[in-house]
Design a protein around this motif. Structure first.
Motif, PDB file in Angstrom:
ATOM      1  N   TRP A 186     -21.147  -6.943  -1.412  1.00  0.00           N
ATOM      2  CA  TRP A 186     -20.312  -5.920  -2.291  1.00  0.00           C
ATOM      3  C   TRP A 186     -21.153  -4.765  -2.664  1.00  0.00           C
ATOM      4  CZ3 TRP A 186     -15.764  -6.973  -3.866  1.00  0.00           C
ATOM      5  CH2 TRP A 186     -15.344  -8.033  -3.749  1.00  0.00           C
ATOM      6  N   GLY A 187     -22.089  -4.399  -1.498  1.00  0.00           N
ATOM      7  CA  GLY A 187     -22.882  -3.133  -1.819  1.00  0.00           C
ATOM      8  C   GLY A 187     -23.099  -2.644  -0.249  1.00  0.00           C
ATOM      9  N   ARG A 199     -18.049  -3.252  -8.018  1.00  0.00           N
ATOM     10  CA  ARG A 199     -17.256  -4.018  -7.417  1.00  0.00           C
ATOM     11  C   ARG A 199     -15.944  -4.045  -7.403  1.00  0.00           C
ATOM     12  NH1 ARG A 199     -20.243  -9.759  -7.486  1.00  0.00           N
ATOM     13  NH2 ARG A 199     -18.219 -10.420  -6.326  1.00  0.00           N
ATOM     14  N   HIS A 200     -15.512  -3.140  -8.499  1.00  0.00           N
ATOM     15  CA  HIS A 200     -13.932  -3.003  -8.727  1.00  0.00           C
ATOM     16  C   HIS A 200     -13.856  -1.538  -7.661  1.00  0.00           C
ATOM     17  CE1 HIS A 200     -14.934  -4.359 -12.955  1.00  0.00           C
ATOM     18  NE2 HIS A 200     -14.112  -5.361 -12.468  1.00  0.00           N
ATOM     19  N   ILE A 203     -25.670   4.757  -5.943  1.00  0.00           N
ATOM     20  CA  ILE A 203     -24.246   4.248  -6.088  1.00  0.00           C
ATOM     21  C   ILE A 203     -23.450   5.154  -6.489  1.00  0.00           C
ATOM     22  CG2 ILE A 203     -22.956   2.313  -7.314  1.00  0.00           C
ATOM     23  CD1 ILE A 203     -25.299   0.687  -7.280  1.00  0.00           C
ATOM     24  N   GLY A 204     -23.567   5.902  -7.606  1.00  0.00           N
ATOM     25  CA  GLY A 204     -22.647   6.848  -8.076  1.00  0.00           C
ATOM     26  C   GLY A 204     -22.231   7.869  -7.363  1.00  0.00           C
ATOM     27  N   LEU A 246     -33.998  -1.679  -3.175  1.00  0.00           N
ATOM     28  CA  LEU A 246     -33.136  -1.541  -1.812  1.00  0.00           C
ATOM     29  C   LEU A 246     -33.306  -2.915  -0.607  1.00  0.00           C
ATOM     30  CD1 LEU A 246     -35.158   1.741  -1.469  1.00  0.00           C
ATOM     31  CD2 LEU A 246     -32.913   1.661  -1.547  1.00  0.00           C
ATOM     32  N   ALA A 247     -32.272  -3.038  -0.109  1.00  0.00           N
ATOM     33  CA  ALA A 247     -32.370  -4.456   0.681  1.00  0.00           C
ATOM     34  C   ALA A 247     -33.325  -4.283   1.538  1.00  0.00           C
ATOM     35  CB  ALA A 247     -30.887  -4.231   1.243  1.00  0.00           C
TER      36      ALA A 247
END
Length: 471
Positions: free
Chosen positions: A52-53, A170-171, A190-191, A324-325
Protein backbone atom coordinates in the motif's frame (compact mmCIF):
# COMPACT_ATOMS: atom_id res chain seq x y z
CA UNK A 1 -0.97 -29.21 29.62
CA UNK A 2 -1.45 -26.85 26.67
CA UNK A 3 -4.91 -25.32 26.24
CA UNK A 4 -6.50 -22.70 23.99
CA UNK A 5 -5.95 -20.11 26.73
CA UNK A 6 -2.45 -21.36 27.52
CA UNK A 7 -1.00 -22.92 24.36
CA UNK A 8 2.24 -24.84 24.28
CA UNK A 9 5.13 -22.52 23.46
CA UNK A 10 7.45 -23.03 20.50
CA UNK A 11 11.00 -21.80 21.01
CA UNK A 12 12.91 -19.67 18.51
CA UNK A 13 16.16 -17.74 18.55
CA UNK A 14 14.48 -14.65 17.14
CA UNK A 15 10.86 -13.63 16.60
CA UNK A 16 9.99 -10.67 14.37
CA UNK A 17 6.66 -8.87 14.66
CA UNK A 18 5.74 -7.40 11.28
CA UNK A 19 6.81 -8.54 7.80
CA UNK A 20 7.34 -5.20 6.12
CA UNK A 21 10.65 -4.14 4.53
CA UNK A 22 12.28 -4.06 7.96
CA UNK A 23 10.76 -7.19 9.44
CA UNK A 24 11.08 -9.65 6.59
CA UNK A 25 14.66 -8.56 5.89
CA UNK A 26 15.57 -8.98 9.57
CA UNK A 27 14.00 -12.44 9.54
CA UNK A 28 15.83 -13.56 6.40
CA UNK A 29 19.18 -12.18 7.53
CA UNK A 30 18.77 -13.86 10.92
CA UNK A 31 18.03 -17.17 9.23
CA UNK A 32 21.06 -16.76 6.96
CA UNK A 33 23.18 -16.42 10.11
CA UNK A 34 21.89 -19.70 11.48
CA UNK A 35 19.16 -18.48 13.81
CA UNK A 36 15.81 -20.20 14.14
CA UNK A 37 13.44 -17.40 13.16
CA UNK A 38 9.69 -16.78 13.11
CA UNK A 39 7.90 -13.72 11.72
CA UNK A 40 4.33 -12.76 12.62
CA UNK A 41 2.37 -10.59 10.18
CA UNK A 42 -1.20 -9.46 10.72
CA UNK A 43 -2.15 -8.40 7.19
CA UNK A 44 0.18 -8.62 4.17
CA UNK A 45 3.65 -10.05 3.68
CA UNK A 46 5.78 -7.11 2.54
CA UNK A 47 3.92 -4.64 4.75
CA UNK A 48 2.61 -1.22 3.80
CA UNK A 49 5.54 -0.38 1.51
CA UNK A 50 5.06 -3.29 -0.83
CA UNK A 51 1.26 -3.54 -0.66
CA UNK A 52 0.00 0.00 0.00
CA UNK A 53 2.94 2.34 -0.36
CA UNK A 54 6.25 2.44 -2.21
CA UNK A 55 5.58 -0.17 -4.87
CA UNK A 56 1.95 0.36 -5.98
CA UNK A 57 2.38 4.15 -5.98
CA UNK A 58 5.38 3.81 -8.29
CA UNK A 59 3.35 1.60 -10.61
CA UNK A 60 0.62 4.25 -10.77
CA UNK A 61 3.13 7.05 -11.24
CA UNK A 62 4.69 5.11 -14.11
CA UNK A 63 1.29 5.02 -15.82
CA UNK A 64 1.00 8.79 -15.35
CA UNK A 65 4.50 9.28 -16.75
CA UNK A 66 3.70 7.27 -19.88
CA UNK A 67 0.42 9.18 -20.28
CA UNK A 68 2.33 12.47 -20.03
CA UNK A 69 4.87 11.33 -22.64
CA UNK A 70 2.12 10.18 -25.02
CA UNK A 71 0.68 13.67 -24.91
CA UNK A 72 4.11 15.00 -25.92
CA UNK A 73 4.47 12.57 -28.84
CA UNK A 74 4.74 15.36 -31.39
CA UNK A 75 7.91 16.70 -29.74
CA UNK A 76 9.62 13.41 -30.55
CA UNK A 77 8.42 13.20 -34.15
CA UNK A 78 5.72 10.68 -33.24
CA UNK A 79 1.97 10.61 -33.64
CA UNK A 80 -0.57 9.57 -31.03
CA UNK A 81 -4.26 10.38 -31.39
CA UNK A 82 -7.04 9.98 -28.89
CA UNK A 83 -4.70 9.61 -25.92
CA UNK A 84 -6.66 8.71 -22.82
CA UNK A 85 -6.58 6.53 -19.74
CA UNK A 86 -8.64 3.94 -17.90
CA UNK A 87 -8.23 4.58 -14.17
CA UNK A 88 -9.54 1.14 -13.23
CA UNK A 89 -6.95 -0.47 -15.50
CA UNK A 90 -4.20 1.72 -14.03
CA UNK A 91 -5.21 0.61 -10.53
CA UNK A 92 -5.48 -3.03 -11.62
CA UNK A 93 -1.91 -2.96 -12.94
CA UNK A 94 -0.71 -1.35 -9.73
CA UNK A 95 -2.41 -3.98 -7.56
CA UNK A 96 -1.02 -6.72 -9.80
CA UNK A 97 2.53 -5.48 -9.30
CA UNK A 98 2.01 -5.41 -5.52
CA UNK A 99 0.46 -8.87 -5.57
CA UNK A 100 3.36 -10.33 -7.52
CA UNK A 101 5.89 -9.00 -5.03
CA UNK A 102 3.75 -10.04 -2.06
CA UNK A 103 3.92 -13.63 -3.26
CA UNK A 104 7.66 -13.25 -3.73
CA UNK A 105 8.17 -12.36 -0.06
CA UNK A 106 6.42 -15.55 1.00
CA UNK A 107 8.73 -17.52 -1.28
CA UNK A 108 11.85 -15.84 0.15
CA UNK A 109 10.79 -16.59 3.73
CA UNK A 110 10.13 -20.22 2.87
CA UNK A 111 13.41 -20.51 0.96
CA UNK A 112 15.29 -19.27 4.02
CA UNK A 113 13.35 -21.57 6.37
CA UNK A 114 11.70 -18.72 8.28
CA UNK A 115 8.47 -19.74 10.01
CA UNK A 116 5.84 -17.31 8.71
CA UNK A 117 2.70 -16.84 10.79
CA UNK A 118 -0.34 -14.77 9.83
CA UNK A 119 -1.80 -13.35 13.01
CA UNK A 120 -2.00 -10.44 15.43
CA UNK A 121 0.94 -10.37 17.82
CA UNK A 122 1.32 -9.10 21.38
CA UNK A 123 4.00 -9.24 24.07
CA UNK A 124 2.45 -10.58 27.31
CA UNK A 125 5.87 -10.75 28.98
CA UNK A 126 9.54 -10.43 28.19
CA UNK A 127 10.75 -13.04 25.72
CA UNK A 128 7.24 -14.14 24.74
CA UNK A 129 5.11 -13.37 21.68
CA UNK A 130 1.48 -14.44 21.45
CA UNK A 131 -0.08 -14.57 17.99
CA UNK A 132 -3.83 -14.71 17.45
CA UNK A 133 -4.34 -16.68 14.25
CA UNK A 134 -7.33 -18.16 12.47
CA UNK A 135 -6.33 -21.53 13.92
CA UNK A 136 -6.17 -20.18 17.46
CA UNK A 137 -3.61 -18.71 19.82
CA UNK A 138 0.08 -19.45 19.27
CA UNK A 139 2.79 -18.83 21.85
CA UNK A 140 6.36 -18.20 20.74
CA UNK A 141 9.41 -17.70 22.94
CA UNK A 142 12.74 -16.16 21.99
CA UNK A 143 15.64 -14.39 23.70
CA UNK A 144 15.46 -11.76 20.94
CA UNK A 145 12.27 -10.12 19.69
CA UNK A 146 12.22 -7.50 16.93
CA UNK A 147 9.28 -5.08 16.67
CA UNK A 148 8.75 -3.98 13.06
CA UNK A 149 5.06 -3.08 13.07
CA UNK A 150 5.41 0.05 10.95
CA UNK A 151 3.07 3.01 10.88
CA UNK A 152 -0.21 4.27 9.46
CA UNK A 153 -1.56 7.58 8.19
CA UNK A 154 -1.99 10.31 10.79
CA UNK A 155 -5.48 11.77 10.93
CA UNK A 156 -6.17 15.25 12.29
CA UNK A 157 -9.43 16.12 14.10
CA UNK A 158 -12.05 17.18 11.58
CA UNK A 159 -9.97 15.94 8.66
CA UNK A 160 -10.52 12.23 9.23
CA UNK A 161 -10.75 10.06 6.14
CA UNK A 162 -14.09 8.50 5.18
CA UNK A 163 -13.02 6.77 1.96
CA UNK A 164 -15.54 8.77 -0.05
CA UNK A 165 -14.83 12.49 0.10
CA UNK A 166 -11.66 12.36 2.19
CA UNK A 167 -8.96 9.80 1.41
CA UNK A 168 -5.75 8.51 2.95
CA UNK A 169 -3.02 7.05 0.75
CA UNK A 170 -4.80 3.67 0.84
CA UNK A 171 -8.00 5.12 -0.60
CA UNK A 172 -5.98 7.06 -3.18
CA UNK A 173 -4.42 3.77 -4.39
CA UNK A 174 -7.84 2.23 -5.07
CA UNK A 175 -9.90 5.34 -5.85
CA UNK A 176 -13.68 5.08 -6.20
CA UNK A 177 -13.55 7.79 -8.90
CA UNK A 178 -11.24 10.12 -10.77
CA UNK A 179 -11.13 13.44 -8.85
CA UNK A 180 -12.04 16.59 -10.75
CA UNK A 181 -11.08 19.16 -8.11
CA UNK A 182 -8.56 17.67 -5.71
CA UNK A 183 -7.22 19.08 -2.45
CA UNK A 184 -4.05 17.50 -1.08
CA UNK A 185 -3.27 18.36 2.55
CA UNK A 186 0.45 18.00 3.18
CA UNK A 187 3.39 18.25 0.77
CA UNK A 188 5.73 15.55 1.98
CA UNK A 189 6.63 12.67 -0.31
CA UNK A 190 3.21 10.98 -0.05
CA UNK A 191 1.19 14.12 -0.65
CA UNK A 192 3.30 15.36 -3.55
CA UNK A 193 3.38 11.97 -5.27
CA UNK A 194 -0.41 11.69 -5.27
CA UNK A 195 -0.79 15.33 -6.25
CA UNK A 196 1.56 14.69 -9.19
CA UNK A 197 -0.27 11.52 -10.24
CA UNK A 198 -3.80 12.94 -10.23
CA UNK A 199 -2.72 16.30 -11.64
CA UNK A 200 -1.06 14.56 -14.58
CA UNK A 201 -4.28 12.67 -15.28
CA UNK A 202 -6.21 15.93 -15.37
CA UNK A 203 -7.44 16.68 -11.85
CA UNK A 204 -7.47 20.36 -10.92
CA UNK A 205 -5.08 20.02 -7.99
CA UNK A 206 -4.40 22.25 -4.97
CA UNK A 207 -1.70 21.44 -2.41
CA UNK A 208 -1.86 23.00 1.05
CA UNK A 209 1.27 22.97 3.24
CA UNK A 210 1.32 24.35 6.79
CA UNK A 211 5.07 25.02 6.67
CA UNK A 212 6.47 28.03 4.85
CA UNK A 213 7.40 25.92 1.82
CA UNK A 214 6.45 22.63 0.25
CA UNK A 215 8.73 19.60 0.62
CA UNK A 216 9.95 21.00 3.97
CA UNK A 217 12.63 18.35 4.56
CA UNK A 218 14.32 19.08 1.22
CA UNK A 219 16.92 21.70 0.43
CA UNK A 220 15.11 25.04 0.04
CA UNK A 221 16.51 25.70 -3.44
CA UNK A 222 15.45 22.28 -4.69
CA UNK A 223 11.98 22.66 -3.16
CA UNK A 224 11.62 26.06 -4.79
CA UNK A 225 12.60 24.66 -8.20
CA UNK A 226 10.09 21.84 -7.80
CA UNK A 227 7.32 24.26 -6.82
CA UNK A 228 7.80 26.25 -10.02
CA UNK A 229 7.59 23.06 -12.07
CA UNK A 230 4.41 21.96 -10.30
CA UNK A 231 2.86 25.37 -10.92
CA UNK A 232 3.80 25.17 -14.62
CA UNK A 233 1.89 21.87 -14.69
CA UNK A 234 -1.20 23.63 -13.37
CA UNK A 235 -1.04 22.85 -9.66
CA UNK A 236 -2.05 25.48 -7.12
CA UNK A 237 0.46 25.54 -4.24
CA UNK A 238 -0.55 27.19 -0.96
CA UNK A 239 2.38 27.43 1.45
CA UNK A 240 2.13 28.63 5.05
CA UNK A 241 -1.53 27.61 4.95
CA UNK A 242 -3.75 25.38 7.07
CA UNK A 243 -7.01 23.57 6.40
CA UNK A 244 -8.95 24.62 9.49
CA UNK A 245 -11.99 22.47 8.76
CA UNK A 246 -13.89 20.59 6.10
CA UNK A 247 -17.61 20.77 5.43
CA UNK A 248 -18.69 17.50 3.83
CA UNK A 249 -21.68 17.51 1.49
CA UNK A 250 -22.53 13.89 0.75
CA UNK A 251 -22.49 13.31 -2.97
CA UNK A 252 -21.62 16.96 -3.59
CA UNK A 253 -18.05 17.33 -2.43
CA UNK A 254 -16.31 19.28 0.31
CA UNK A 255 -15.96 22.90 1.30
CA UNK A 256 -12.48 23.53 2.71
CA UNK A 257 -11.82 26.43 5.06
CA UNK A 258 -8.20 27.40 4.40
CA UNK A 259 -6.35 29.80 6.71
CA UNK A 260 -3.46 31.73 5.21
CA UNK A 261 -1.80 35.01 6.11
CA UNK A 262 -4.36 35.74 8.83
CA UNK A 263 -7.29 35.31 6.45
CA UNK A 264 -9.67 32.41 5.85
CA UNK A 265 -11.04 31.51 2.45
CA UNK A 266 -13.33 28.73 1.36
CA UNK A 267 -12.85 26.54 -1.68
CA UNK A 268 -14.91 23.69 -3.08
CA UNK A 269 -13.40 20.28 -3.93
CA UNK A 270 -14.89 16.93 -4.81
CA UNK A 271 -12.02 14.97 -3.22
CA UNK A 272 -9.48 15.52 -0.43
CA UNK A 273 -6.32 13.49 0.20
CA UNK A 274 -4.95 13.86 3.71
CA UNK A 275 -1.18 13.28 3.86
CA UNK A 276 -0.18 14.92 7.12
CA UNK A 277 2.29 12.39 8.45
CA UNK A 278 2.22 8.98 10.08
CA UNK A 279 1.60 7.38 13.47
CA UNK A 280 3.55 4.39 14.74
CA UNK A 281 1.64 1.12 15.25
CA UNK A 282 2.38 0.68 18.95
CA UNK A 283 -1.10 -0.13 20.23
CA UNK A 284 -2.02 -3.57 21.54
CA UNK A 285 1.53 -4.85 21.78
CA UNK A 286 1.95 -4.43 25.53
CA UNK A 287 5.02 -2.22 25.22
CA UNK A 288 4.30 0.05 28.17
CA UNK A 289 3.95 -2.89 30.58
CA UNK A 290 7.38 -4.12 29.50
CA UNK A 291 8.92 -0.71 30.17
CA UNK A 292 9.47 0.28 26.54
CA UNK A 293 9.78 4.04 26.07
CA UNK A 294 7.33 5.41 23.49
CA UNK A 295 7.41 9.05 22.39
CA UNK A 296 4.98 10.58 19.90
CA UNK A 297 3.81 7.07 18.98
CA UNK A 298 7.33 5.88 18.15
CA UNK A 299 9.58 3.52 20.09
CA UNK A 300 12.78 5.11 21.34
CA UNK A 301 15.89 3.10 20.43
CA UNK A 302 19.64 3.46 20.34
CA UNK A 303 21.46 3.48 16.96
CA UNK A 304 21.43 -0.34 16.96
CA UNK A 305 17.66 -0.68 17.42
CA UNK A 306 17.86 -1.64 21.11
CA UNK A 307 14.91 -0.44 23.17
CA UNK A 308 16.55 -0.58 26.58
CA UNK A 309 14.53 -3.68 27.48
CA UNK A 310 16.75 -6.75 27.37
CA UNK A 311 16.29 -8.75 24.16
CA UNK A 312 13.75 -6.33 22.65
CA UNK A 313 14.52 -4.34 19.48
CA UNK A 314 12.55 -1.97 17.23
CA UNK A 315 13.23 -1.07 13.60
CA UNK A 316 11.63 0.77 10.71
CA UNK A 317 8.85 3.33 10.87
CA UNK A 318 7.90 2.44 14.45
CA UNK A 319 11.41 3.47 15.51
CA UNK A 320 11.13 6.97 14.04
CA UNK A 321 12.48 9.09 11.21
CA UNK A 322 13.49 8.88 8.48
CA UNK A 323 10.38 6.88 7.57
CA UNK A 324 11.84 5.06 4.60
CA UNK A 325 11.69 1.43 3.53
CA UNK A 326 15.40 1.18 2.74
CA UNK A 327 16.27 2.55 6.17
CA UNK A 328 14.03 -0.11 7.72
CA UNK A 329 15.65 -2.87 5.67
CA UNK A 330 19.14 -1.82 6.65
CA UNK A 331 18.11 -1.64 10.30
CA UNK A 332 16.76 -5.16 9.92
CA UNK A 333 20.16 -6.39 8.78
CA UNK A 334 21.95 -4.55 11.59
CA UNK A 335 19.66 -5.96 14.28
CA UNK A 336 19.83 -9.52 12.93
CA UNK A 337 23.63 -9.41 12.83
CA UNK A 338 23.75 -7.97 16.34
CA UNK A 339 21.47 -10.73 17.66
CA UNK A 340 23.60 -13.36 15.93
CA UNK A 341 26.68 -12.10 17.75
CA UNK A 342 28.11 -9.86 15.07
CA UNK A 343 29.50 -6.33 15.31
CA UNK A 344 27.59 -4.31 12.69
CA UNK A 345 27.89 -0.57 12.10
CA UNK A 346 24.92 1.44 13.39
CA UNK A 347 22.61 3.16 10.93
CA UNK A 348 23.55 6.76 10.15
CA UNK A 349 20.37 8.71 9.25
CA UNK A 350 22.49 11.26 7.35
CA UNK A 351 23.59 8.47 5.01
CA UNK A 352 20.01 7.52 4.07
CA UNK A 353 18.82 8.94 0.75
CA UNK A 354 15.29 10.26 0.38
CA UNK A 355 13.46 9.89 -2.94
CA UNK A 356 10.18 11.42 -4.10
CA UNK A 357 8.74 10.06 -7.37
CA UNK A 358 6.71 13.06 -8.49
CA UNK A 359 7.30 14.79 -11.82
CA UNK A 360 10.00 16.04 -11.70
CA UNK A 361 11.60 13.54 -9.33
CA UNK A 362 13.42 14.72 -6.19
CA UNK A 363 16.27 12.98 -4.38
CA UNK A 364 18.67 13.94 -1.62
CA UNK A 365 21.19 12.67 0.91
CA UNK A 366 22.98 14.35 3.80
CA UNK A 367 22.86 17.97 4.86
CA UNK A 368 20.98 20.70 3.06
CA UNK A 369 22.85 23.92 2.36
CA UNK A 370 21.10 25.57 5.32
CA UNK A 371 21.98 22.70 7.67
CA UNK A 372 25.60 22.78 6.56
CA UNK A 373 25.80 26.52 7.28
CA UNK A 374 24.12 26.04 10.66
CA UNK A 375 26.77 23.46 11.57
CA UNK A 376 29.31 26.30 11.58
CA UNK A 377 31.41 24.90 8.75
CA UNK A 378 32.84 26.83 5.87
CA UNK A 379 31.20 25.28 2.83
CA UNK A 380 31.39 25.22 -0.95
CA UNK A 381 28.26 24.66 -3.04
CA UNK A 382 28.15 23.42 -6.62
CA UNK A 383 25.23 23.40 -9.04
CA UNK A 384 24.59 22.13 -12.53
CA UNK A 385 21.33 22.52 -14.49
CA UNK A 386 19.81 19.82 -16.67
CA UNK A 387 19.70 22.26 -19.58
CA UNK A 388 23.49 21.97 -19.80
CA UNK A 389 23.43 18.19 -20.22
CA UNK A 390 23.21 16.56 -23.65
CA UNK A 391 21.42 13.42 -22.46
CA UNK A 392 18.77 15.47 -20.63
CA UNK A 393 18.09 17.52 -23.75
CA UNK A 394 17.94 14.37 -25.91
CA UNK A 395 15.43 12.86 -23.47
CA UNK A 396 13.30 15.98 -23.67
CA UNK A 397 13.84 16.57 -19.93
CA UNK A 398 15.83 19.83 -19.74
CA UNK A 399 14.26 21.04 -16.47
CA UNK A 400 16.26 20.06 -13.41
CA UNK A 401 19.15 20.79 -11.10
CA UNK A 402 21.94 18.89 -9.33
CA UNK A 403 23.37 20.53 -6.21
CA UNK A 404 26.28 19.46 -4.02
CA UNK A 405 27.45 20.77 -0.64
CA UNK A 406 31.05 20.29 0.55
CA UNK A 407 33.15 21.12 3.56
CA UNK A 408 35.46 23.82 2.16
CA UNK A 409 38.49 22.69 4.21
CA UNK A 410 38.34 18.89 4.07
CA UNK A 411 36.45 18.44 0.79
CA UNK A 412 33.98 16.11 2.54
CA UNK A 413 30.72 15.68 0.65
CA UNK A 414 28.18 16.92 3.19
CA UNK A 415 25.06 16.65 1.07
CA UNK A 416 23.65 16.22 -2.42
CA UNK A 417 20.26 17.34 -3.71
CA UNK A 418 18.61 16.82 -7.07
CA UNK A 419 15.42 17.59 -8.93
CA UNK A 420 14.70 16.30 -12.44
CA UNK A 421 14.35 13.19 -14.55
CA UNK A 422 15.62 9.93 -12.98
CA UNK A 423 17.35 11.60 -10.04
CA UNK A 424 16.02 8.85 -7.77
CA UNK A 425 18.42 6.54 -9.62
CA UNK A 426 21.30 9.03 -9.76
CA UNK A 427 21.39 9.83 -6.03
CA UNK A 428 22.94 6.46 -5.16
CA UNK A 429 26.21 7.61 -6.71
CA UNK A 430 26.54 10.25 -4.03
CA UNK A 431 25.32 7.83 -1.34
CA UNK A 432 28.16 5.44 -2.21
CA UNK A 433 30.57 8.38 -2.30
CA UNK A 434 29.59 9.45 1.21
CA UNK A 435 29.79 5.88 2.51
CA UNK A 436 33.35 5.58 1.16
CA UNK A 437 34.22 8.99 2.63
CA UNK A 438 34.93 10.37 -0.81
CA UNK A 439 36.35 13.89 -1.12
CA UNK A 440 35.84 16.43 -3.86
CA UNK A 441 39.20 15.42 -5.35
CA UNK A 442 38.08 11.78 -5.70
CA UNK A 443 34.87 12.82 -7.42
CA UNK A 444 36.64 15.26 -9.72
CA UNK A 445 39.07 12.55 -10.84
CA UNK A 446 36.29 10.05 -11.51
CA UNK A 447 35.48 9.58 -15.20
CA UNK A 448 31.71 9.70 -15.79
CA UNK A 449 30.39 8.07 -18.99
CA UNK A 450 29.04 10.21 -21.81
CA UNK A 451 26.31 10.88 -22.72
CA UNK A 452 24.59 10.27 -19.38
CA UNK A 453 22.63 12.22 -16.84
CA UNK A 454 25.31 11.24 -14.32
CA UNK A 455 27.72 13.70 -15.94
CA UNK A 456 25.77 16.45 -14.16
CA UNK A 457 26.89 14.96 -10.86
CA UNK A 458 30.49 15.45 -11.94
CA UNK A 459 29.87 18.98 -13.18
CA UNK A 460 28.15 19.96 -9.93
CA UNK A 461 31.24 18.88 -7.99
CA UNK A 462 33.48 20.81 -10.37
CA UNK A 463 31.27 23.87 -10.01
CA UNK A 464 31.78 23.92 -6.24
CA UNK A 465 35.42 24.72 -6.98
CA UNK A 466 34.66 26.98 -9.98
CA UNK A 467 35.81 24.34 -12.46
CA UNK A 468 32.58 23.44 -14.30
CA UNK A 469 33.21 22.85 -17.99
CA UNK A 470 29.78 22.84 -19.64
CA UNK A 471 28.04 25.69 -17.89
Amino acid sequence: MATEANPKAEAFDMVVIGAGPGGYVAAIRGAQLGLKVAVVEREHMGGICLNWGCIPTKAMLRSAEVFHLMQRAGEFGLSAQGVGFDLDAVVKRSRGVAGQLNAGIGHLLKKNKVTAIMGVASLPQAGVVEAKTEAGLMRLTAPAIVIATGARARELPGLEADGDLVWTYRHALVPPRMPKRLLVIGSGAIGIEFASFYNTLGAETTVVEVMERILPVEDAEIAGFARKQFQKQGMTILEGARVARLERHKGKGVTAHIERGGKTETQAFDTVISAVGIVGNTEGLGLEALGVRVERSHVVTDPYGRTGVEGLYAIGDIAGAPWLAHKASHEGVVVAELIAGGDPHPVDPQAIAGCTYCHPQIASVGMTEAQAKESGRAIRVGRFPFIGNGKAIALGEPEGLVKTVFDAQSGELLGAHMVGAEVTELIQGYVVGRQLETTEADLMETVFPHPTLSEMMHESVLDAWDRAIHF
